[in-house]
Design a protein around this motif. Structure first.
Motif, mmCIF file in Angstrom:
data_model
loop_
_atom_site.group_PDB
_atom_site.id
_atom_site.type_symbol
_atom_site.label_atom_id
_atom_site.label_comp_id
_atom_site.label_asym_id
_atom_site.label_seq_id
_atom_site.Cartn_x
_atom_site.Cartn_y
_atom_site.Cartn_z
ATOM 1 N N ILE A 95 0.883 -1.175 0.000
ATOM 2 C CA ILE A 95 0.000 0.000 0.000
ATOM 3 C C ILE A 95 0.916 1.219 0.000
ATOM 4 C CG2 ILE A 95 -1.858 1.204 1.206
ATOM 5 C CD1 ILE A 95 -2.570 -1.523 2.504
ATOM 6 N N ASN A 96 1.081 1.818 -1.162
ATOM 7 C CA ASN A 96 2.100 2.854 -1.332
ATOM 8 C C ASN A 96 1.552 4.094 -2.020
ATOM 9 O OD1 ASN A 96 3.968 1.084 -0.278
ATOM 10 N ND2 ASN A 96 5.083 0.759 -2.198
ATOM 11 N N ASN A 97 1.947 5.260 -1.522
ATOM 12 C CA ASN A 97 1.776 6.539 -2.226
ATOM 13 C C ASN A 97 0.327 6.835 -2.595
ATOM 14 O OD1 ASN A 97 4.728 7.278 -2.549
ATOM 15 N ND2 ASN A 97 4.698 5.286 -3.565
ATOM 16 N N ASN A 98 -0.563 6.621 -1.648
ATOM 17 C CA ASN A 98 -1.973 7.004 -1.800
ATOM 18 C C ASN A 98 -2.185 8.241 -0.938
ATOM 19 O OD1 ASN A 98 -2.877 4.426 -3.293
ATOM 20 N ND2 ASN A 98 -1.883 3.623 -1.472
ATOM 21 N N ALA A 99 -2.180 9.418 -1.568
ATOM 22 C CA ALA A 99 -2.013 10.678 -0.842
ATOM 23 C C ALA A 99 -3.111 10.963 0.170
ATOM 24 C CB ALA A 99 -1.917 11.829 -1.845
ATOM 25 N N ASN A 100 -4.353 10.526 -0.092
ATOM 26 C CA ASN A 100 -5.465 10.857 0.803
ATOM 27 C C ASN A 100 -5.967 9.662 1.613
ATOM 28 O OD1 ASN A 100 -6.155 13.753 0.394
ATOM 29 N ND2 ASN A 100 -6.256 13.095 -1.745
ATOM 30 N N LEU A 101 -5.251 8.579 1.570
ATOM 31 C CA LEU A 101 -5.653 7.399 2.345
ATOM 32 C C LEU A 101 -5.395 7.661 3.818
ATOM 33 C CD1 LEU A 101 -6.673 4.442 1.979
ATOM 34 C CD2 LEU A 101 -4.268 3.747 2.079
ATOM 35 N N THR A 102 -6.475 7.670 4.604
ATOM 36 C CA THR A 102 -6.352 7.964 6.034
ATOM 37 C C THR A 102 -6.443 6.725 6.899
ATOM 38 O OG1 THR A 102 -8.726 8.378 6.213
ATOM 39 C CG2 THR A 102 -7.318 10.267 5.719
ATOM 40 N N THR A 103 -6.996 5.638 6.359
ATOM 41 C CA THR A 103 -7.196 4.432 7.155
ATOM 42 C C THR A 103 -7.135 3.204 6.261
ATOM 43 O OG1 THR A 103 -8.743 3.257 8.594
ATOM 44 C CG2 THR A 103 -9.697 4.647 6.901
ATOM 45 N N LYS A 116 4.096 2.515 2.418
ATOM 46 C CA LYS A 116 5.012 3.639 2.230
ATOM 47 C C LYS A 116 4.304 4.823 1.586
ATOM 48 C CE LYS A 116 9.222 0.895 1.346
ATOM 49 N NZ LYS A 116 10.309 0.650 0.366
ATOM 50 N N GLY A 117 4.753 6.003 1.913
ATOM 51 C CA GLY A 117 4.394 7.206 1.179
ATOM 52 C C GLY A 117 2.932 7.579 1.198
ATOM 53 N N ASN A 118 2.167 7.095 2.189
ATOM 54 C CA ASN A 118 0.752 7.461 2.330
ATOM 55 C C ASN A 118 0.686 8.624 3.314
ATOM 56 O OD1 ASN A 118 -0.400 5.001 0.827
ATOM 57 N ND2 ASN A 118 0.919 4.077 2.375
ATOM 58 N N GLY A 163 3.911 10.377 6.440
ATOM 59 C CA GLY A 163 4.223 11.559 7.235
ATOM 60 C C GLY A 163 3.350 11.810 8.442
ATOM 61 N N ASN A 164 2.119 11.314 8.441
ATOM 62 C CA ASN A 164 1.212 11.532 9.575
ATOM 63 C C ASN A 164 0.972 10.273 10.403
ATOM 64 O OD1 ASN A 164 0.439 14.322 9.520
ATOM 65 N ND2 ASN A 164 -0.578 13.902 7.568
#
Length: 737
Positions: free
Chosen positions: A528-536, A553-555, A602-603
């Motif tokens: 599960i990588n680089n999905n900018a708006n995936l919160t959960t 990575k990168g979410n 990052g979050n």
């Protein structure tokens, strides 16, 4: 004193000549075995009427052979006659008595030989005739008496031969090859030839042919690659057992083939002046393939109107002016269909007779917008490829297609907005790739699809929904989802397990994984990588087993790993560390974030969903990578459920206890002490100061220094905000003196 008696009458003279000739032949002998003549001296000493084996005439460079005069006694060679590489031999007049060769006749590399005169009495050649690379040879007419040659005839590389004349008495031969004679402009010979196994005429300079005019049957293949404009010399031809191949830049049509009714396969290549197939009307079936390649002027297939069956493939490629396939309306196909790079072709109308194919390949047809010509197609046993047809907007025409036996690819059709028209497709035996169809917004048309036997790859920039896949029950390989504006995975509810890997990447609108709710196992990697708006990760609650490693990575919006709480089994992947050398080659089970900043989530601060997994399968510390997330707990913290929970209770609470901003009031320098010496990531830490009107007066990105200079501010009251990865961690008020 001797007395000389003069012959006074013609009968006396004739009688004497016959006597002398008789004596010469009585003196000639039979040579048993093979004989090689290497020099003019060897030739001059020749005195045989027959050589039972092979006779080879090939010069030694020190003693060249210039004439064959003394071979006039020779009448028969039991084996092969080879006359090769004699640089000064200009003619073969000395072979005038030769009538029979039991094996092959070969003239090769005799660069001064201008004529075969001397072979005029040769009637039979048991095996074949080869005349190659005789640079000065101008004529073959001396071979007109040869009536039998039971193998091949090869005429090749004779640079100034302008007319392949001669050989008119031959009625049957196995193979005739006439090629690479750079000066050859016409063929007037072979006028008695009726039956052949195969014939090849190619890469000469031929513009017309008048020979072969009684040829009726070619048992195997016929190939002509020249610049001829007329095929009238083949007016008696009725049968070609294998491929009939033409590549002739001046040919306009096939009007000279009106007697042709039986053909194995038809291959038309690079006939740039060809306008139609008129002349082929008597052909009703092909046992092999129909192949048209790079015939730039042909607009239709008229001439094939009576064709009802094609045993193998249809391949139509690079025919730039082709617009009409209607001549094939009654034809069935036993092989595959290839249609590509036909830039003017807008419709496949004319292919309605096709009900099944081995494979279907339709790609790079610039004008193709209509597939309804394939409305009778029910199944392909192998590939189904529809690629790079920029005018194609839907799949109307595939309404009867039920199954695809192999791999299916729908790629690069930039005007395709949906798959509507393929609504009855139930199964795909291989993989399915839907990729780079820039206007497709949904998978409408795939509502009946229940199984994909191989990998499923989905990447389309405008695709928003996969809900049409609601009846999909099984996928036999890996699943890769990369949908830039895909807003939901709803459509995958019918899947309960995946034997391969699952990757969800670069889907920047996805906020959760709803749609995967019934999947209990992933046989390969879960990525599960680089999905900018995936919160959960909610949607994965049913997942209990991952066959290989887990990589997240990168979410950048992901806060926690809730959704993975029930995973109790995981395998490992092989991984090269940042140095990418064998020295750091490891087996890694779980990667959350990565060694590089852009790999981090990052979050993400709550990794507690992994605690039970790590404990239950005994994932070692070396098999776990956690880096570049907002909070990077230690191995011990993640391993212990209670420790992890306490550590992740609240970033805000942890930070509030350890953040110190002073002095307040402040004169010039404000000190900011952060708790980021341990597991917290500082790269996204920002500090802002606002005046009473709300105006931003100071902003510091990626705060790393411990002091901020306020000397430029006027005395008064200001507000500050400290943010970490877009989370407001602390705010307050300061007084500037």
């Amino acid at each position: 004193m001797k007395t000389i008696t003069r012959l006074k009458s013609l009968p006396q003279i004739i009688t004497l000549c016959l006597f002398i000739n008789c004596v010469m032949h009585l003196n000639a002998q039979v040579y048993n075995g093979d004989l090689t003549l290497n020099s003019q001296s060897d030739v001059d000493n020749f005195s045989y009427s027959e050589v039972t084996g092979n006779l080879i005439i090939i010069e030694n460079s020190a003693t060249p052979i210039s004439n064959l005069t003394t071979l006039s006694t020779l009448t028969q060679v039991g084996g092969n006659l080879f006359v090769n590489n004699n640089t000064q031999l200009t003619d073969v007049a000395g072979l005038s008595g030769l009538t029979t060769i039991g094996g092959s006749l070969q003239f090769y590399g005799n660069n001064s030989l201008t004529s075969l005169t001397g072979l005029n009495n040769l009637a039979s050649v048991g095996s074949g005739i080869t005349i190659n690379n005789n640079d000065s040879l101008t004529s073959l007419s001396a071979l007109n008496a040869v009536s039998s040659s039971n193998n091949i005839v090869v005429i090749q590389g004779n640079d100034i031969l302008s007319d392949a004349d001669g050989l008119n008495a031959i009625q049957n031969a196995n193979t005739v090859t006439i090629s690479y004679n750079n000066g050859l402009q016409t063929i007037s010979g072979f006028t008695g030839l009726q039956t052949l196994e195969s014939i090849t005429i190619n890469n000469n300079a031929i513009t017309s042919i008048s020979g072969f005019n009684v040829l009726s049957t070619v048992q195997n293949s016929l190939t002509i690659n020249e610049d001829i404009s007329s095929l009238n010399f083949l007016s008696q031809l009725t049968t070609v057992g294998d491929d009939l191949t033409f590549s002739n830049t001046a040919l306009i049509n096939f009007s000279g083939l009106s007697s042709l009714s039986s053909v194995g396969g038809l291959a038309l290549l690079y006939n740039n002046s060809l306008l139609s197939l008129v002349g082929l009307e008597n052909i009703t079936s092909l046992s092999k393939a129909l192949y048209l390649f790079d015939n730039t002027s042909i607009t239709s297939l008229d001439g094939l109107d009576n064709l009802t069956a094609i045993g193998e493939d249809i391949s139509l490629q690079f025919n730039d002016s082709l617009t009409d396939l209607s001549a094939l309306t009654n034809a069935t196909v036993g092989g595959s269909l290839f249609i590509s790079y036909n830039n003017s072709l807008s419709s496949l109308d004319g292919l309605q007779g096709i009900t099944q194919l081995i494979s279907l390949h339709i790609y790079n047809n610039l004008s193709l917008s209509d597939l309804t010509g394939l409305s009778s197609l029910v199944t392909t046993t192998s590939y189904f490829l529809i690629e790079d047809n920029p005018s194609l907007s839907d799949f109307s025409g595939f309404g009867n297609l039920v199954s695809i036996g192999g791999y299916a690819s729908i790629e690069g059709n930039t005007s395709l907005t949906s798959l509507s028209g393929i609504n009855n497709l139930v199964s795909i035996g291989g993989g399915l790739s839907i990729d780079m169809n820039n206007d497709i917004i949904s998978l409408t048309g795939l509502e009946s699809l229940s199984s994909i036997g191989g990998n499923f790859y989905l990447r389309d920039s405008d695709l928003t929904s996969i809900a049409a896949l609601s009846n999909l029950m099984s996928i036999g390989g890996d699943v890769t989802i990369r949908g830039e504006v895909l807003n939901s995975l709803t459509g995958f509810e019918g899947l309960t397990s995946l034997p391969g890997a699952l990757e969800i990447s670069f889907s920047n609108v996805l906020t959760d994984l709803t749609g995967l709710d019934n999947i209990t196992s992933v046989g390969g990697e879960l990525t599960i990588n680089n999905n900018a708006n995936l919160t959960t990760l909610m949607g994965l609650e049913a997942l209990t087993s991952i066959g290989q490693c887990l990589t997240i990575k990168g979410n950048t919006s992901l806060i926690n790993l809730e959704g993975l709480n029930n995973v109790n089994s995981i395998g490992a992947c092989f991984f090269y560390g940042p140095g990418r050398s064998t020295s750091n080659f490891n087996s890694i089970a779980i990667t959350i974030g990565g060694f590089f900043a852009n790999e981090g989530n990052g979050n993400l601060y709550d990794l507690c969903a992994l605690s039970s997994l790590i404990a239950s399968v005994e994932v070692s510390e070396s098999e776990l990578i956690i880096a570049n997330n907002l909070y990077n707990p230690s191995y011990l913290e993640v391993q212990s459920t209670s420790s992890c929970a306490n550590a992740a209770l609240s970033i805000e609470e942890v930070m509030l206890d350890e953040i110190h901003i002073y002095p307040n009031p402040v004169v010039d320098v404000l000190n900011v002490e952060l708790p980021f010496s341990g597991n917290f990531e500082t790269s996204n830490t920002n500090f802002s100061i606002y005046d009473l009107s709300g105006k931003l007066v100071i902003h510091v990105d990626q705060l790393s220094q411990s002091t901020i200079n306020l000397s430029q501010l006027n005395p008064g009251v200001y507000f500050y905000v400290l943010e970490v990865s877009d989370l407001t961690v602390i705010n307050g008020k300061i007084l500037k003196k």
